[in-house]
Design a protein around this motif. Structure first.
Motif, PDB file in Angstrom:
ATOM      1  N   ILE A  35       0.508  10.083  12.485  1.00 47.00           N
ATOM      2  CA  ILE A  35      -0.876  10.701  11.857  1.00 47.00           C
ATOM      3  C   ILE A  35      -1.696   9.430  11.141  1.00 47.00           C
ATOM      4  CG2 ILE A  35       0.062  12.488  10.882  1.00 47.00           C
ATOM      5  CD1 ILE A  35       0.442  11.223   8.165  1.00 47.00           C
ATOM      6  N   THR A  36      -2.728   9.600  11.047  1.00 47.01           N
ATOM      7  CA  THR A  36      -3.655   8.785  10.253  1.00 47.01           C
ATOM      8  C   THR A  36      -4.004   9.216   9.174  1.00 47.01           C
ATOM      9  OG1 THR A  36      -5.763   9.182  11.326  1.00 47.01           O
ATOM     10  CG2 THR A  36      -4.570   7.473  12.332  1.00 47.01           C
ATOM     11  N   TYR A  37      -4.687   8.572   8.128  1.00 48.55           N
ATOM     12  CA  TYR A  37      -4.962   9.163   6.678  1.00 48.55           C
ATOM     13  C   TYR A  37      -5.848   8.296   5.934  1.00 48.55           C
ATOM     14  CZ  TYR A  37      -1.387   5.755   4.880  1.00 48.55           C
ATOM     15  OH  TYR A  37      -0.992   4.665   4.541  1.00 48.55           O
ATOM     16  N   GLN A  38      -6.624   8.795   5.226  1.00 46.56           N
ATOM     17  CA  GLN A  38      -7.633   8.021   4.473  1.00 46.56           C
ATOM     18  C   GLN A  38      -7.674   8.591   3.059  1.00 46.56           C
ATOM     19  OE1 GLN A  38     -11.597   8.081   5.804  1.00 46.56           O
ATOM     20  NE2 GLN A  38     -12.469   6.988   3.970  1.00 46.56           N
ATOM     21  N   LEU A  39      -7.282   7.812   1.902  1.00 50.25           N
ATOM     22  CA  LEU A  39      -7.287   8.023   0.449  1.00 50.25           C
ATOM     23  C   LEU A  39      -9.064   8.181   0.194  1.00 50.25           C
ATOM     24  CD1 LEU A  39      -6.238   8.786  -2.285  1.00 50.25           C
ATOM     25  CD2 LEU A  39      -6.287   6.318  -2.434  1.00 50.25           C
ATOM     26  N   THR A  40      -9.314   9.309  -0.606  1.00 49.36           N
ATOM     27  CA  THR A  40     -10.796   9.521  -1.159  1.00 49.36           C
ATOM     28  C   THR A  40     -10.465   9.591  -2.486  1.00 49.36           C
ATOM     29  OG1 THR A  40     -11.010  11.880  -1.170  1.00 49.36           O
ATOM     30  CG2 THR A  40     -11.507  10.764   1.164  1.00 49.36           C
TER      31      THR A  40
END
Length: 105
Positions: A35-40
């Motif tokens: 997976i890839t992820y990005q914190l906002t």
């Protein structure tokens, strides 16, 4: 590819600050494969094959319990497009292209 927006809120913690829980959950995501992820500032975006995204969400949901929370509220929004490959970056690029078209008229 699935794109999920996940918000996990530990309830019944000793402080109103949740950044330590968020940091723990980001560490959990670092261990997830495929997976890839990005914190906002308000949630986390997770992208990948649907089964791996669900696995990551389930693992994230458990993280605050491990850190001492007695109750956890998890909200998920899921975009699972199957007619073509999609990503958060592609979706944003598509909107930007439309905005650029509008400004050139």
């Amino acid at each position: 590819m699935a794109i999920a927006e996940v918000t996990i809120i530990p309830i019944g913690t000793q402080t109103t600050s949740l950044s330590a829980y968020v940091a723990d959950m980001q560490r959990v995501l670092q261990e997830q494969q495929g997976i890839t992820y990005q914190l906002t500032s308000m949630s986390t975006i997770i992208e990948g094959p649907l089964e791996l995204v669900w696995k990551a969400i389930a693992t994230l949901h458990e993280s605050p319990f491990i850190s001492g929370a007695e109750r956890v509220s998890t909200s998920v929004k899921l975009d699972d497009r199957r007619d073509k490959i999609s990503s958060s970056a592609q979706k944003l690029q598509s909107v930007q292209e439309k905005l650029n078209e509008d400004s050139s008229k």
